[in-house]
Scaffold this motif. Structure first.
Motif, PDB file in Angstrom:
ATOM      1  N   THR A 188      28.654  15.329 -11.406  1.00  0.00           N
ATOM      2  CA  THR A 188      27.994  14.829 -10.197  1.00  0.00           C
ATOM      3  C   THR A 188      26.489  14.811 -10.418  1.00  0.00           C
ATOM      4  O   THR A 188      25.944  15.659 -11.141  1.00  0.00           O
ATOM      5  CB  THR A 188      28.352  15.680  -8.964  1.00  0.00           C
ATOM      6  OG1 THR A 188      27.902  15.022  -7.776  1.00  0.00           O
ATOM      7  CG2 THR A 188      27.753  17.074  -9.030  1.00  0.00           C
ATOM      8  N   ALA A 190      22.720  14.095  -8.238  1.00  0.00           N
ATOM      9  CA  ALA A 190      22.037  13.899  -6.966  1.00  0.00           C
ATOM     10  C   ALA A 190      20.771  13.077  -7.158  1.00  0.00           C
ATOM     11  O   ALA A 190      20.150  13.086  -8.223  1.00  0.00           O
ATOM     12  CB  ALA A 190      21.683  15.250  -6.344  1.00  0.00           C
ATOM     13  N   THR A 256      18.538  11.626   0.581  1.00  0.00           N
ATOM     14  CA  THR A 256      19.235  12.122  -0.606  1.00  0.00           C
ATOM     15  C   THR A 256      20.634  11.536  -0.628  1.00  0.00           C
ATOM     16  O   THR A 256      21.185  11.127   0.399  1.00  0.00           O
ATOM     17  CB  THR A 256      19.294  13.669  -0.610  1.00  0.00           C
ATOM     18  OG1 THR A 256      19.826  14.131  -1.842  1.00  0.00           O
ATOM     19  CG2 THR A 256      20.135  14.197   0.537  1.00  0.00           C
ATOM     20  N   ARG A 258      24.453  11.825  -3.342  1.00  0.00           N
ATOM     21  CA  ARG A 258      25.083  12.461  -4.492  1.00  0.00           C
ATOM     22  C   ARG A 258      26.243  11.587  -4.947  1.00  0.00           C
ATOM     23  O   ARG A 258      27.106  11.219  -4.145  1.00  0.00           O
ATOM     24  CB  ARG A 258      25.602  13.855  -4.136  1.00  0.00           C
ATOM     25  CG  ARG A 258      25.935  14.705  -5.368  1.00  0.00           C
ATOM     26  CD  ARG A 258      26.795  15.907  -5.023  1.00  0.00           C
ATOM     27  NE  ARG A 258      28.164  15.524  -4.718  1.00  0.00           N
ATOM     28  CZ  ARG A 258      28.755  15.750  -3.556  1.00  0.00           C
ATOM     29  NH1 ARG A 258      28.119  16.361  -2.567  1.00  0.00           N
ATOM     30  NH2 ARG A 258      30.013  15.362  -3.366  1.00  0.00           N
ATOM     31  N   PRO A 281      25.122  14.605   1.588  1.00  0.00           N
ATOM     32  CA  PRO A 281      25.697  15.734   0.845  1.00  0.00           C
ATOM     33  C   PRO A 281      25.496  17.054   1.591  1.00  0.00           C
ATOM     34  O   PRO A 281      24.567  17.202   2.395  1.00  0.00           O
ATOM     35  CB  PRO A 281      24.899  15.738  -0.469  1.00  0.00           C
ATOM     36  CG  PRO A 281      24.252  14.397  -0.552  1.00  0.00           C
ATOM     37  CD  PRO A 281      24.032  13.958   0.847  1.00  0.00           C
ATOM     38  N   VAL A 289      23.614  19.591  -4.111  1.00  0.00           N
ATOM     39  CA  VAL A 289      22.261  19.025  -4.083  1.00  0.00           C
ATOM     40  C   VAL A 289      21.191  20.109  -4.070  1.00  0.00           C
ATOM     41  O   VAL A 289      20.236  20.052  -4.866  1.00  0.00           O
ATOM     42  CB  VAL A 289      22.103  18.040  -2.911  1.00  0.00           C
ATOM     43  CG1 VAL A 289      20.644  17.604  -2.767  1.00  0.00           C
ATOM     44  CG2 VAL A 289      22.988  16.817  -3.113  1.00  0.00           C
TER      45      VAL A 289
END
Length: 327
Positions: A188, A190, A256, A258, A281, A289
Protein backbone atom coordinates in the motif's frame (compact mmCIF):
# COMPACT_ATOMS: atom_id res chain seq x y z
CA UNK A 1 1.85 24.74 13.90
CA UNK A 2 -1.69 26.12 13.85
CA UNK A 3 -2.93 28.68 11.35
CA UNK A 4 -3.62 32.16 12.63
CA UNK A 5 -6.20 32.72 13.92
CA UNK A 6 -7.15 29.22 15.13
CA UNK A 7 -9.99 27.54 13.28
CA UNK A 8 -13.23 26.11 14.57
CA UNK A 9 -13.14 22.53 13.24
CA UNK A 10 -16.01 20.08 13.39
CA UNK A 11 -14.77 16.49 13.39
CA UNK A 12 -17.49 14.42 11.74
CA UNK A 13 -17.26 10.76 12.72
CA UNK A 14 -19.20 7.63 13.63
CA UNK A 15 -22.37 7.40 11.58
CA UNK A 16 -24.08 4.12 10.81
CA UNK A 17 -21.80 2.42 8.29
CA UNK A 18 -20.07 -0.93 8.80
CA UNK A 19 -16.92 1.01 9.68
CA UNK A 20 -18.51 3.06 12.47
CA UNK A 21 -16.14 1.94 15.24
CA UNK A 22 -13.06 2.64 13.12
CA UNK A 23 -14.43 6.08 12.27
CA UNK A 24 -14.92 6.86 15.96
CA UNK A 25 -11.29 5.93 16.65
CA UNK A 26 -10.08 8.03 13.72
CA UNK A 27 -12.19 10.98 14.82
CA UNK A 28 -10.98 10.85 18.41
CA UNK A 29 -7.34 10.90 17.32
CA UNK A 30 -7.95 13.75 14.89
CA UNK A 31 -9.82 15.80 17.51
CA UNK A 32 -6.97 15.43 20.00
CA UNK A 33 -4.43 16.49 17.36
CA UNK A 34 -6.46 19.52 16.33
CA UNK A 35 -6.76 20.68 19.94
CA UNK A 36 -3.02 20.16 20.36
CA UNK A 37 -2.53 22.38 17.31
CA UNK A 38 -4.55 25.14 18.99
CA UNK A 39 -7.85 24.82 17.13
CA UNK A 40 -11.33 24.84 18.65
CA UNK A 41 -12.91 21.43 18.08
CA UNK A 42 -16.48 20.21 18.04
CA UNK A 43 -16.92 16.47 17.60
CA UNK A 44 -20.14 15.24 16.00
CA UNK A 45 -21.18 11.59 15.91
CA UNK A 46 -23.20 11.76 12.72
CA UNK A 47 -26.91 11.07 12.95
CA UNK A 48 -29.82 11.92 10.67
CA UNK A 49 -29.82 15.46 12.10
CA UNK A 50 -26.29 16.13 10.92
CA UNK A 51 -27.20 19.12 8.72
CA UNK A 52 -28.96 20.86 11.60
CA UNK A 53 -26.06 20.23 13.97
CA UNK A 54 -23.55 21.55 11.44
CA UNK A 55 -25.64 24.66 10.86
CA UNK A 56 -25.74 25.27 14.60
CA UNK A 57 -22.00 24.68 15.03
CA UNK A 58 -21.00 27.08 12.21
CA UNK A 59 -17.52 25.56 11.68
CA UNK A 60 -14.76 27.05 9.57
CA UNK A 61 -14.05 23.58 8.24
CA UNK A 62 -15.24 19.99 8.72
CA UNK A 63 -12.71 17.21 9.17
CA UNK A 64 -14.49 14.28 7.57
CA UNK A 65 -13.39 11.27 9.62
CA UNK A 66 -16.25 9.08 8.37
CA UNK A 67 -15.53 5.78 6.63
CA UNK A 68 -17.85 3.97 4.26
CA UNK A 69 -21.38 5.01 3.27
CA UNK A 70 -22.64 7.78 3.45
CA UNK A 71 -19.51 9.64 4.55
CA UNK A 72 -17.23 8.40 1.79
CA UNK A 73 -19.55 7.93 -1.19
CA UNK A 74 -20.37 11.55 -2.03
CA UNK A 75 -23.53 11.89 0.08
CA UNK A 76 -21.98 13.91 2.91
CA UNK A 77 -19.77 15.74 0.42
CA UNK A 78 -22.82 16.90 -1.53
CA UNK A 79 -24.52 18.09 1.65
CA UNK A 80 -21.46 20.08 2.71
CA UNK A 81 -21.15 21.58 -0.78
CA UNK A 82 -24.77 22.75 -0.62
CA UNK A 83 -24.15 24.25 2.84
CA UNK A 84 -21.01 26.00 1.62
CA UNK A 85 -18.82 24.45 4.31
CA UNK A 86 -15.17 23.60 3.68
CA UNK A 87 -14.33 19.95 4.32
CA UNK A 88 -11.34 17.65 4.21
CA UNK A 89 -10.54 14.90 1.73
CA UNK A 90 -12.09 14.44 -1.68
CA UNK A 91 -15.16 16.06 -3.18
CA UNK A 92 -18.44 14.68 -4.46
CA UNK A 93 -17.46 13.44 -7.93
CA UNK A 94 -14.24 11.81 -6.76
CA UNK A 95 -15.99 10.14 -3.82
CA UNK A 96 -18.75 8.70 -6.02
CA UNK A 97 -16.21 7.16 -8.39
CA UNK A 98 -13.54 6.01 -5.94
CA UNK A 99 -15.88 4.08 -3.64
CA UNK A 100 -17.28 2.19 -6.63
CA UNK A 101 -14.65 -0.36 -7.63
CA UNK A 102 -16.00 -0.76 -11.16
CA UNK A 103 -16.12 3.01 -11.80
CA UNK A 104 -12.60 3.26 -10.40
CA UNK A 105 -11.39 0.76 -12.99
CA UNK A 106 -13.08 2.73 -15.74
CA UNK A 107 -11.22 5.84 -14.62
CA UNK A 108 -7.78 4.38 -13.89
CA UNK A 109 -7.16 1.59 -16.40
CA UNK A 110 -7.34 3.87 -19.49
CA UNK A 111 -4.72 6.03 -17.77
CA UNK A 112 -2.20 3.21 -17.68
CA UNK A 113 -2.87 1.92 -14.16
CA UNK A 114 -3.18 -1.88 -14.11
CA UNK A 115 -6.11 -3.37 -12.19
CA UNK A 116 -7.52 -6.91 -12.08
CA UNK A 117 -10.14 -7.85 -14.66
CA UNK A 118 -13.52 -9.24 -13.66
CA UNK A 119 -17.17 -8.32 -13.81
CA UNK A 120 -20.23 -7.46 -11.76
CA UNK A 121 -22.39 -10.47 -10.91
CA UNK A 122 -25.77 -10.85 -9.29
CA UNK A 123 -25.44 -12.81 -6.07
CA UNK A 124 -28.18 -15.15 -7.32
CA UNK A 125 -25.89 -16.21 -10.18
CA UNK A 126 -23.33 -17.58 -7.74
CA UNK A 127 -25.69 -20.35 -6.65
CA UNK A 128 -25.81 -21.66 -10.23
CA UNK A 129 -22.20 -21.40 -11.40
CA UNK A 130 -18.87 -19.73 -10.68
CA UNK A 131 -18.49 -16.43 -12.58
CA UNK A 132 -14.73 -17.01 -12.99
CA UNK A 133 -12.36 -19.95 -12.72
CA UNK A 134 -11.33 -20.60 -9.12
CA UNK A 135 -9.56 -19.07 -7.28
CA UNK A 136 -11.35 -15.74 -7.57
CA UNK A 137 -12.35 -12.88 -5.30
CA UNK A 138 -15.84 -11.59 -4.51
CA UNK A 139 -16.25 -8.12 -3.03
CA UNK A 140 -19.00 -5.52 -2.64
CA UNK A 141 -18.88 -2.87 -5.35
CA UNK A 142 -18.96 0.10 -2.95
CA UNK A 143 -17.69 -0.80 0.50
CA UNK A 144 -14.33 0.06 2.04
CA UNK A 145 -11.86 -1.57 4.46
CA UNK A 146 -12.24 -4.96 2.74
CA UNK A 147 -15.76 -5.28 4.19
CA UNK A 148 -17.50 -8.34 2.77
CA UNK A 149 -14.57 -9.70 0.75
CA UNK A 150 -14.42 -13.46 0.11
CA UNK A 151 -11.78 -15.54 -1.68
CA UNK A 152 -13.31 -18.55 -3.40
CA UNK A 153 -10.93 -21.48 -3.92
CA UNK A 154 -11.34 -25.17 -4.67
CA UNK A 155 -10.97 -25.77 -0.93
CA UNK A 156 -13.44 -23.08 0.18
CA UNK A 157 -16.06 -24.39 2.56
CA UNK A 158 -18.95 -22.83 0.59
CA UNK A 159 -19.78 -25.58 -1.90
CA UNK A 160 -19.29 -25.74 -5.65
CA UNK A 161 -21.23 -23.90 -6.86
CA UNK A 162 -21.67 -21.71 -3.81
CA UNK A 163 -24.49 -22.97 -1.61
CA UNK A 164 -27.35 -20.56 -1.03
CA UNK A 165 -27.09 -20.96 2.75
CA UNK A 166 -23.28 -20.67 2.91
CA UNK A 167 -22.00 -17.68 4.89
CA UNK A 168 -20.57 -14.94 2.69
CA UNK A 169 -21.14 -11.49 1.17
CA UNK A 170 -23.74 -12.91 -1.24
CA UNK A 171 -26.13 -13.02 1.72
CA UNK A 172 -25.72 -9.28 2.35
CA UNK A 173 -25.28 -7.76 -1.10
CA UNK A 174 -27.41 -8.19 -4.21
CA UNK A 175 -24.46 -7.58 -6.52
CA UNK A 176 -20.76 -8.32 -6.15
CA UNK A 177 -17.61 -7.68 -8.11
CA UNK A 178 -15.87 -10.89 -9.17
CA UNK A 179 -12.12 -10.59 -9.88
CA UNK A 180 -9.35 -13.08 -10.58
CA UNK A 181 -7.32 -13.84 -7.45
CA UNK A 182 -3.82 -12.38 -7.66
CA UNK A 183 -1.33 -14.37 -5.65
CA UNK A 184 1.53 -12.59 -3.95
CA UNK A 185 2.09 -9.76 -1.51
CA UNK A 186 -0.04 -6.96 -0.06
CA UNK A 187 1.39 -3.48 -0.58
CA UNK A 188 0.00 0.00 0.00
CA UNK A 189 1.16 3.54 -0.76
CA UNK A 190 -0.20 6.81 0.64
CA UNK A 191 -0.27 10.23 -1.01
CA UNK A 192 -0.49 13.55 0.84
CA UNK A 193 -1.26 17.00 -0.54
CA UNK A 194 0.80 20.00 0.51
CA UNK A 195 1.50 23.53 -0.69
CA UNK A 196 3.94 22.02 -3.19
CA UNK A 197 1.43 19.55 -4.59
CA UNK A 198 0.78 15.85 -3.93
CA UNK A 199 3.59 13.46 -3.07
CA UNK A 200 3.81 9.77 -2.26
CA UNK A 201 4.86 8.97 1.30
CA UNK A 202 6.31 5.52 0.67
CA UNK A 203 5.26 1.88 0.45
CA UNK A 204 4.27 -0.52 3.24
CA UNK A 205 4.06 -4.28 2.98
CA UNK A 206 1.34 -5.97 5.01
CA UNK A 207 2.23 -9.43 6.29
CA UNK A 208 -0.77 -11.18 7.83
CA UNK A 209 -0.91 -14.14 10.21
CA UNK A 210 -3.35 -16.09 8.02
CA UNK A 211 -6.02 -15.55 5.38
CA UNK A 212 -5.93 -12.16 3.66
CA UNK A 213 -5.91 -8.47 4.59
CA UNK A 214 -9.57 -8.14 5.55
CA UNK A 215 -11.37 -5.81 7.97
CA UNK A 216 -10.34 -7.84 11.03
CA UNK A 217 -6.68 -7.84 10.04
CA UNK A 218 -6.75 -4.11 9.39
CA UNK A 219 -8.07 -3.13 12.79
CA UNK A 220 -7.06 -5.92 15.19
CA UNK A 221 -3.70 -5.38 16.84
CA UNK A 222 -1.27 -8.21 16.24
CA UNK A 223 -3.03 -9.71 13.21
CA UNK A 224 -0.91 -7.84 10.64
CA UNK A 225 2.75 -6.88 10.55
CA UNK A 226 3.48 -3.56 8.84
CA UNK A 227 6.87 -3.46 7.12
CA UNK A 228 7.50 0.22 6.45
CA UNK A 229 9.28 0.90 4.22
CA UNK A 230 8.51 -2.32 2.34
CA UNK A 231 11.50 -4.58 1.69
CA UNK A 232 10.91 -4.84 -2.05
CA UNK A 233 13.01 -4.02 -5.12
CA UNK A 234 13.49 -0.27 -5.74
CA UNK A 235 11.74 -0.47 -9.09
CA UNK A 236 8.60 -1.91 -7.43
CA UNK A 237 8.65 0.81 -4.77
CA UNK A 238 8.95 3.44 -7.50
CA UNK A 239 6.12 1.88 -9.50
CA UNK A 240 3.80 1.71 -6.46
CA UNK A 241 4.45 5.38 -5.73
CA UNK A 242 3.96 6.29 -9.39
CA UNK A 243 0.61 4.46 -9.60
CA UNK A 244 -0.58 5.84 -6.24
CA UNK A 245 0.27 9.39 -7.24
CA UNK A 246 -1.32 9.00 -10.67
CA UNK A 247 -4.50 7.50 -9.13
CA UNK A 248 -4.67 10.43 -6.66
CA UNK A 249 -4.45 12.93 -9.52
CA UNK A 250 -6.65 11.13 -12.06
CA UNK A 251 -9.44 10.59 -9.53
CA UNK A 252 -9.11 14.16 -8.25
CA UNK A 253 -8.35 13.27 -4.64
CA UNK A 254 -7.63 15.94 -2.04
CA UNK A 255 -5.93 15.88 1.35
CA UNK A 256 -4.73 12.32 1.40
CA UNK A 257 -5.43 9.00 -0.28
CA UNK A 258 -4.10 5.46 -0.02
CA UNK A 259 -3.80 3.03 -2.90
CA UNK A 260 -3.68 -0.72 -2.23
CA UNK A 261 -1.86 -3.27 -4.38
CA UNK A 262 -1.33 -6.97 -4.91
CA UNK A 263 2.09 -7.91 -6.23
CA UNK A 264 3.00 -11.28 -7.68
CA UNK A 265 6.71 -11.12 -6.99
CA UNK A 266 7.39 -13.95 -9.45
CA UNK A 267 6.19 -11.74 -12.30
CA UNK A 268 8.20 -8.59 -11.53
CA UNK A 269 6.70 -5.26 -12.60
CA UNK A 270 4.05 -7.04 -14.68
CA UNK A 271 2.74 -8.66 -11.49
CA UNK A 272 1.76 -5.39 -9.79
CA UNK A 273 -1.96 -4.51 -9.73
CA UNK A 274 -3.92 -1.71 -8.07
CA UNK A 275 -6.90 -2.99 -6.09
CA UNK A 276 -8.48 0.30 -5.02
CA UNK A 277 -7.82 3.87 -3.96
CA UNK A 278 -9.19 4.87 -0.55
CA UNK A 279 -10.13 8.56 -0.46
CA UNK A 280 -10.55 8.70 3.34
CA UNK A 281 -7.93 6.43 4.87
CA UNK A 282 -8.12 5.59 8.57
CA UNK A 283 -6.43 7.79 11.16
CA UNK A 284 -6.40 5.25 14.01
CA UNK A 285 -3.29 4.11 15.91
CA UNK A 286 -3.09 1.08 13.57
CA UNK A 287 -3.73 3.06 10.39
CA UNK A 288 -1.29 3.06 7.52
CA UNK A 289 -1.26 6.70 6.43
CA UNK A 290 -0.11 8.10 9.81
CA UNK A 291 2.53 5.36 9.93
CA UNK A 292 3.87 6.18 6.47
CA UNK A 293 3.77 9.90 7.25
CA UNK A 294 5.80 9.29 10.40
CA UNK A 295 8.47 7.45 8.39
CA UNK A 296 8.50 10.41 5.99
CA UNK A 297 9.15 12.79 8.88
CA UNK A 298 5.57 14.03 9.32
CA UNK A 299 4.11 13.60 12.80
CA UNK A 300 0.44 12.84 13.41
CA UNK A 301 -0.49 16.38 14.44
CA UNK A 302 1.32 17.83 11.43
CA UNK A 303 -0.43 15.34 9.14
CA UNK A 304 -3.83 16.41 10.46
CA UNK A 305 -2.88 20.06 10.00
CA UNK A 306 -1.79 19.47 6.39
CA UNK A 307 -5.14 17.82 5.62
CA UNK A 308 -7.07 20.71 7.16
CA UNK A 309 -5.01 23.34 5.33
CA UNK A 310 -5.61 21.56 2.02
CA UNK A 311 -9.36 21.67 2.72
CA UNK A 312 -9.21 25.43 3.32
CA UNK A 313 -7.15 25.95 0.15
CA UNK A 314 -9.52 23.90 -2.02
CA UNK A 315 -12.57 25.67 -0.59
CA UNK A 316 -11.14 29.12 -1.33
CA UNK A 317 -9.91 28.08 -4.78
CA UNK A 318 -13.29 26.65 -5.77
CA UNK A 319 -15.34 29.53 -4.43
CA UNK A 320 -17.13 27.56 -1.75
CA UNK A 321 -17.36 24.04 -3.15
CA UNK A 322 -15.09 21.03 -3.62
CA UNK A 323 -15.38 21.59 -7.35
CA UNK A 324 -11.86 20.90 -8.56
CA UNK A 325 -12.17 17.14 -8.81
CA UNK A 326 -10.38 15.85 -11.89
CA UNK A 327 -12.48 12.72 -12.32
Amino acid sequence: MTSKPPLHVVVLMGGWANEREVSLMSGAGVADALEMNGHRVTSIDMGRDVAQRLAEAKPDVVFNALHGVPGEDGSVQGMLDLMGIAYTHSGLATSVIAIDKQLTKQALVPNGIPMPGGRIVRSEELFERDPLPRPYVLKPVNEGSSVGVAIITDDSNVGNPIARDAAGPWQQFGELLAEPFIKGRELTAAVIDSANGPRALGVTELIIDQGFYDYEHKYTEGRTQHVCPAQIPPEITALCEEYALKAHVVLGCHGTSRTDFRWDDEAGEAGLFVLETNTQPGMTPLSLVPEQARHAGIGYAELVELIVMEAIRVHKFDGGAHGSDQA
